[in-house]
Design an enzyme around this catalytic site. Structure first.
Site, PDB file in Angstrom:
ATOM      1  N   ASP A   1       0.857  -1.157   0.000  1.00 50.40           N
ATOM      2  CA  ASP A   1       0.000   0.000   0.000  1.00 50.40           C
ATOM      3  C   ASP A   1       0.900   1.213   0.000  1.00 50.40           C
ATOM      4  OD1 ASP A   1      -2.156   1.559   0.181  1.00 50.40           O
ATOM      5  OD2 ASP A   1      -2.524   1.196   2.307  1.00 50.40           O
TER       6      ASP A   1
ATOM      7  N   ARG B   1       6.230  17.616  -2.649  1.00 57.32           N
ATOM      8  CA  ARG B   1       5.043  17.790  -3.487  1.00 57.32           C
ATOM      9  C   ARG B   1       4.803  19.285  -3.615  1.00 57.32           C
ATOM     10  NH1 ARG B   1       1.266  13.094  -1.098  1.00 57.32           N
ATOM     11  NH2 ARG B   1      -0.244  13.952  -2.542  1.00 57.32           N
TER      12      ARG B   1
ATOM     13  N   GLY C   1      -4.446   4.588  -4.266  1.00 56.11           N
ATOM     14  CA  GLY C   1      -5.596   5.274  -4.837  1.00 56.11           C
ATOM     15  C   GLY C   1      -5.239   6.689  -5.239  1.00 56.11           C
TER      16      GLY C   1
END
Lengths: 1057, 343
Positions: free
Chosen positions: A392, A595, A676
């Site tokens: 994950d 990020r 996801g």
């Protein structure tokens, strides 16, 4: 049993609320679960049945039956029954304890308390007594007892938040939404008790993300979907209470339907062992046939006459028939060839290893006070053979903690060099405890990264800096709340935004509160309320979000933040200089694995905005092409932006991820990441944790929505790719999720090395053909076990430093068929030496006292002693790591052998059981003879020396990696201890991060509609009411948009970098 | 949350050496030098041992006389089982060339007699032989009871097939003066056999003890009349019987029959000269295509060891030497290679 029969017939389920009598007609399962396999009565038959399904056990049972036939029986019955009983009891004890713990956990779960409305009162009831149709009250942080239809909750509009970590491993919160008709029931017990709706829905199934049903209440029908269902296993979060009606209970719940029967997992060793056992059977049968034929011939030539002489009253017997009987006799005699105790040894070794895993302090995570846990004792040697890891992303690779690291404002980098000081780190671990939805205040208090130049710029009143921070405080979807202590608490939907808003707050631009139409912030001590004119929400295609606000001075401004690729195109041409500077900064940030987001604003004049707003309202009201028109309008206003700067957020990696991933890939383990996230984020993280490196030119990202698509893409990927590093981006693969839960622990267990398989076939040689001793198990199994459990061929440190050691395990080089045959050959050689040397020596021998010494019993004693000594020496040679326990076991087993030997051959035991122990005096007499010791010595030398020579040659000519490391280890011991060799520098790369927001679309609407705001916080205004009315179906929109986004993911699949 | 965090500090696994796999240990690492030394040393040892064994085996004096076919008429007589009660004696003369010095032992040796046949080995009753329960013939099939259903004592196939030749060695002192060589029939058995494993049932009169039992079908005399000359050497305690009952491992075996009683002429062993075996030929080996012989032998320090062990040791020693030279050669070349790599 009965209900399962009924269940297969159930096609739809009818449940009436608060009516147990009505529901009882259908005999739905109640909420009691049992995962245990046995109870007291069924344990023995079921367990025995299961055990005798094992080939080896069944074989031994068969042997036992054969031995009951006197014609065939060649050994006394206890030679078979003792090992069999031993093996079966040990396995049974293990199974029983396993099941006991299952019972215990079942009981614990079944006896959990929940509040149920019975007789119009809220009463405490055990979970197992909850029935279908009951109305249950849940409180915050409670586990959900059964699959419920959400009726009402403490939050406005019947919203409630749940965490589904137990079901699908996702830790972010999900929203569930009650029907508006039922949410009106509130917490009025009497009204809830009168609720008599009938739900007609699908039969129990295991689809976690699907539910269809209809609620009929007060002559109206309301359709139900998954958004209204709370599943067992979820935890209620951020919702102080909610009421739900039980639809599926106990074994019918989706959680239990998914768990299914615990499948017995076999490791590759198990499978190999089964094959080998079958081969051994084959070998045994061949041997039996050969010996039987030999017997027939002998019987024909010699034995016939001899037998008639010896057993005169038996008469003639057919030699073929005699051969047939002999065949079965040999099958019995040679039973020790079949390694029944090998299964037990392997199991014990596994058990030992799993304890070592549990005990290992190096695998202890102090942050959560959790030691490593081996969930199953049957699979742990597979840990040495892992080829693929499915991981994950969030929570495993990353901590899901965003920290504001750097920013570039107006072409200047601030907070450039901020080191994680101790206080900061502490904050992080604390923060990790909290749910990501609400970042706690202490995190902010210890948030101290600022270099003073930024503070000074703020003090000096640099307008760009102010605007930058103001934007951070205004343009987001964060909700604020004051807790009892009067502290501000932010409820964030994505941790990125939390980090930004918190950063702004720390620089003096504090987001205080919001209503659907206003945002109040505190700018350097003064409260300023902005009017929120429009909210241009994020979606995956826009990759940006904007707000349009009017400040108290009446100026209208559009604040926008988004991905650089998108926003740079929207800038005003005058920004060119700043753009290239910021772009450089972005590259720098991205190179550090941060990020990034670009921040820009635009000033709007009143008239233009009014026109635009009108058009927006029209578009909103329109029925056809509504979305396209809105998108167009958004595009229209988000242009000619003025660049303010960029932010850089660190998505904190878990500690040690980089090192782990590096050594995993050195160990040739392929890693798949399931996430996801947006592709860009996923790729970015991939680079950040060394999963992807610059020299991989083919990176394949697989995104697909359904299993079929995924399969299709995998096929394509296979065609396109030679490299093996794939990042796997998918939101909805549930089946993989289960695997991933188990694998999470594997990633944390960074120590992978030294459990490589040491259960090679050595124990096989022990059981090689021919000598029959009942006590083989006792004499030789313990040293083998000790070696299997305690052996470390390479020290833990070196095995960490040298992950390549892992490869032989993956390639099955340590135990495979070839190895097995080598072992067999070795065993054959040993047994030949063990037989023929004593045979030759005994042929004409006489004792020292002139007496007959070549009797059958002395021969047996000599052989047995040689065998035990040879085997012990063999094990001693194979043991590379001598601990006290190895010493005790090896010397101990020799000592045990001799003491048992002397006991069994003693006068005392003979006098009691003369028929069972006919070897009286034998050990003493035989072992008193020099000649016999000479035989034993020669046998040992002859069987061990070739092995030593073979190893010596192998080590010199084809040294394995572990040999080399051992050598190095030895050399190292002489030299000074060196520090760990692996450099721990962080990767630097020129890769540009393409960050998109890590959050869902739709929250903008949630904010402007005021749905998620408490009534007391939001004074009713006409606008609010209007929007409220407008957006009754906002959640449907939300869902629709979510699926849209997902579809859009799958459209831009197959991105090559 | 934070409270929980502080509640479980004790879950840290114990820092014991056992649990952390840090038990003090030494690692066996065989360097080339150690391995080669071991090879050489073992080789030397084995070789020397082999030579010693061969030499001592050669120092043994042994004479074996196969009398199966020398007493041909007796052999023929015995082939027919119905002649079992007819007596047959035969004399086998031989010449001893050298003195046999020291203790001399007399053996009978059988060829092709499968005393290790698995059903044969089991066909006995230790319970009976130890005198506990004389009627216990449970495991003795097919010789449990006689035709009239009385239990057999001693029961079983082993006892039934007991070697029953009588061999007397006589020495020709002068021509025509034959004297019987004095032989001992005591201490032929293991101590444990004589005093633990075999016991007569406790009654004063030996024949009374076997009342209610019958002799094995092949036997000529009942168990209590095996040795008419020595009443103490009867019943289950008869030495010849005990020796027979210790079954041999291989179809060819020799069993101790008599020991030389070193008195008079035979103080130093058997002097060279003319001897003869006077054999009462009862045991029917030709029926099973076997042979029998009588052996006279002296002993050495390791017993009557055969050549095999000595040869095996010598061969193993030689192999070890060869192997160690080969290994050394390989080791040297590899070392050179490594060095050249380094350069």
């Amino acid at each position: 049993m009965f209900c399962s029969k009924k269940k297969s017939l159930e096609v739809k389920r009818v449940v009436k609320a608060n009516d147990r009598e009505y529901n009882e007609k259908f005999q739905y399962a109640d909420n009691r679960i049992h995962t245990s396999k046995y109870n007291l009565l069924t344990f023995l038959p079921i367990n025995l049945f299961e055990q005798f399904q094992r080939v080896a056990n069944a074989y031994f049972l068969f042997l036992l039956i054969l031995q009951l036939i006197p014609e065939i029986s060649s050994l006394t019955w206890f030679t078979t029954i003792v090992p069999l009983v031993l093996v079966i009891t040990m396995t049974a004890v293990k199974d029983a304890t396993d099941d006991y713990f299952r019972h215990k956990s079942d009981n614990q779960v079944n006896n959990r308390q929940s509040e149920v409305i019975i007789d119009s009162k809220l009463q405490n009831e055990k979970w197992m007594n909850v029935k279908v149709g009951d109305i249950v009250k849940l409180e915050n942080n409670q586990f959900v007892a059964a699959d419920l239809l959400l009726l009402s909750s403490s939050e406005p509009h019947g919203l409630c938040y749940i965490e589904t970590a137990e079901l699908d491993g996702e830790t972010n919160l999900k929203v569930r939404h009650a029907l508006s008709v039922t949410s009106e029931l509130g917490e009025d017990i009497s009204r809830l008790a009168r609720f008599d709706g009938i739900v007609v829905c699908e039969a129990p199934n295991n689809k976690l993300d699907k539910f269809t049903g209809v609620l009929s209440w007060k002559d109206r029908k309301h359709s139900l979907n998954n958004q209204k269902i709370i599943l067992r296993g979820c935890v209620l979060r951020n919702t102080s209470w909610c009421f739900g009606m039980v639809i599926f209970a106990g074994p019918d719940t989706k959680l239990m339907q998914n768990s299914g029967k615990t499948k017995f997992k076999r490791t590759s060793i198990d499978r190999l062992m089964n094959t080998l056992v079958l081969w051994i059977f084959g070998f045994l049968v061949c041997l039996g046939i050969i010996l039987a034929i030999g017997n027939s011939i002998w019987e024909n030539q010699v034995g016939g006459q001899f037998r008639t002489f010896l057993f005169w009253n038996e008469g003639e017997k057919n030699s073929v028939f005699s051969g047939f009987l002999t065949f079965w006799s040999y099958i019995i005699i040679l039973n020790t060839v079949v390694p029944i105790s090998l299964y037990v040894s392997v199991e014990v070794i596994r058990l030992g290893h799993s304890y070592f895993i549990n005990w290992d302090r190096k695998m202890y995570y102090s942050g959560k006070a959790t030691p490593a846990e081996a969930r199953t004792t049957t699979l742990n040697e597979e840990l040495g053979q892992i080829e693929y890891i499915f991981s994950d992303k969030t929570g495993t690779l990353t901590q899901n903690i965003m920290t504001f690291k750097k920013c570039s404002i107006n072409g200047r980098i601030y907070a450039g060099e901020v080191h994680d000081d101790v206080g900061h780190k502490k904050a992080i671990t604390k923060e990790k405890e909290s749910v990501d939805f609400s970042v706690k205040t202490q995190a902010e208090r210890t948030f101290q990264l600022f270099d003073h130049s930024l503070m000074e710029s703020i003090k000096l009143g640099d307008p760009q800096v102010h605007e930058f921070l103001r934007l951070l405080a205004l343009c987001h979807t964060v909700m604020s709340e004051e807790n009892n202590a009067g502290q501000l608490i932010y409820q964030v939907q994505s941790p990125d935004e939390g980090a930004l808003v918190t950063a702004a707050r720390n620089f003096g631009f504090i987001f205080k509160s919001r209503t659907p139409e206003t945002i109040t912030i505190e700018e350097l001590g003064t409260l300023v309320t902005y009017q929120l004119l429009a909210f241009l929400d994020f979606n995956n295609i826009r990759k940006r979000m904007s707000v349009i606000v009017r400040n108290p001075a009446g100026q209208i401004k559009l604040y926008s933040k988004g991905a650089d690729t998108i926003l740079f195109e929207k800038l005003h041409p005058s920004n060119e200089g700043l753009l290239s500077l910021t772009s450089d900064h972005l590259s720098e940030f991205a190179g550090e694995g941060l990020r990034t987001l670009v921040i820009a604003y635009r000033e709007l004049d009143d008239k233009y905005f009014k026109e635009w707003h009108k058009m927006l309202e029209d578009a909103n009201a329109a029925t056809d092409k509504r979305d396209e028109r809105i998108t167009g309008l958004y595009e229209e206003i988000e242009r000619d932006l003025m660049l303010l700067g960029a932010t850089a957020i660190e998505d904190k990696l878990q500690e040690g991820v980089i090192e782990t991933v590096t050594s995993l890939s050195l160990a040739n383990i392929k890693i798949w990441v399931l996430t996801g996230d947006k592709q860009e984020t996923a790729i970015n993280i991939g680079y950040a944790c060394n999963l992807l490196t610059d020299d991989m030119n083919d990176v394949f990202v697989i995104s697909g929505n359904t299993a079929v698509e995924v399969r299709e893409e995998l096929r394509k990927a296979k065609e396109n790719l030679f490299g093996h590093n794939r990042s796997f981006s998918n939101g909805h693969v549930v089946s993989e999720n289960k695997q991933q839960l188990e694998l999470d622990s594997v990633v944390e267990e960074t120590i992978t090395g030294d459990y490589a398989l040491v259960i090679n076939g050595h124990s096989l040689t022990v059981y090689d053909p021919w000598f029959i001793t009942l006590f083989n198990i006792v004499y030789t199994s313990l040293p083998v076990l000790a070696m299997g459990i305690f052996d470390q061929d390479v020290s833990d440190k070196n095995s960490m430093d040298c992950p390549q050691l892992y490869e032989p395990g993956q390639l099955n080089q340590l135990f495979n068929k070839r190895r097995f045959f080598i072992c067999m050959a070795h065993g054959l050689y040993t047994s030949l030496a063990l037989f023929f040397i004593p045979f030759g020596a005994f042929y004409n021998v006489v004792g020292e006292d002139g007496q007959h010494a070549a009797d059958y019993q002395s021969f047996a004693v000599t052989m047995a002693t040689s065998l035990v000594i040879v085997v012990s020496v063999q094990i001693a040679l194979d043991t590379s790591y001598w601990t006290v326990i190895n010493h005790v076991f090896i010397w101990g087993s020799i000592a045990t052998y001799f003491s048992i030997l002397f006991t069994m051959h003693s006068n005392g035991i003979f006098e009691v059981f003369p028929n069972q122990f006919p070897f009286v005096g034998n050990a003493w007499h035989s072992l008193n003879q020099k000649c016999i010791w000479l035989v034993i010595l020669l046998t040992t030398v002859a069987s061990v020396i070739p092995v030593v020579a073979f190893r010596f040659l192998k080590m010199h000519l084809y040294p394995s990696l572990s040999d080399q490391i051992r050598q190095w280890q030895k050399a190292q011991k002489k030299a000074k201890p060196t520090s760990s060799r692996r450099p721990q520098t962080r990767r630097s790369s020129s890769r540009r991060s393409g960050y998109g927001f890590a959050h869902q679309e739709g929250y903008g609407e949630l904010i402007t509609s005021g749905k998620n705001m408490r009534v007391k916080n939001s004074p009713p205004t006409s606008g609010l009411e209007k929007t409220l009315y407008n957006s009754t179906n906002w959640i449907e929109n939300l869902c629709k948009k979510t699926t849209d986004t997902v579809n859009s993911f799958s459209q831009d699949k197959a991105v090559k970098l | 949350m934070e409270k929980e965090f502080h509640h479980h500090p004790s879950r840290m696994p114990d820092n014991s050496a056992m649990k952390q796999q840090k038990l003090p240990a030494h690692q066996l690492h065989f360097s080339a030098r150690v391995v080669l030394t071991i090879f050489f040393a073992t080789g030397v040892f084995c070789f020397c041992m082999g030579v010693i064994l061969i030499l001592s085996a050669q120092s043994i004096q042994e004479i074996e006389i196969n009398y199966t076919y020398i007493c041909e008429n007796c052999a023929k007589l015995r082939e027919n089982a119905f002649n079992f009660d007819q007596k047959c004696t035969c004399s086998v003369p031989f010449y001893l060339q050298e003195n046999m010095e020291g203790d001399v032992y007399m053996y009978y040796k059988l060829y092709g007699f499968y005393q290790n046949h698995y059903r044969y080995v089991l066909s006995r009753s230790n319970n009976q032989l130890v005198g506990k329960d004389i009627m216990d013939v449970e495991d003795c099939a097919p010789f449990k009871v006689s035709q009239n259903k009385t239990p057999i004592a001693p029961c079983g196939a082993i006892a039934n097939s007991m070697f029953n030749d009588t061999i007397i060695l006589s020495y020709t002192l002068k021509s025509s003066v034959h004297i019987q060589v004095p032989m001992l029939k005591t201490e032929l058995t293991w101590w444990t056999d004589k005093y633990v494993k075999f016991q007569n049932p406790s009654l004063i009169n030996l024949s009374d003890r076997f009342v209610g039992t019958e002799k094995p079908p092949y036997w000529q005399a009942p168990i209590y009349e095996l040795d008419t000359s020595d009443p103490g050497n009867n019943g289950f305690l008869n030495d010849d019987f005990i020796v027979w009952m210790r079954t041999a491992a291989f179809p060819t075996f020799k069993k101790l029959y008599r020991r030389l009683y070193r008195v008079q002429y035979f103080m130093d062993g058997l002097p060279a000269g003319n001897y003869s075996f006077n054999i009462s030929y009862n045991f029917p080996v030709t029926r099973i295509k076997g042979e029998k012989s009588v052996v006279l032998s002296t002993l050495t320090w390791s017993g009557g060891s055969s050549l095999f062990l000595g040869l095996a040791y010598t061969v193993t020693g030689a192999f070890l030497w060869l192997a160690s030279f080969a290994l050394m050669a390989i080791h040297m070349t590899m070392k050179k290679k490594k060095l050249s790599y380094r350069r």
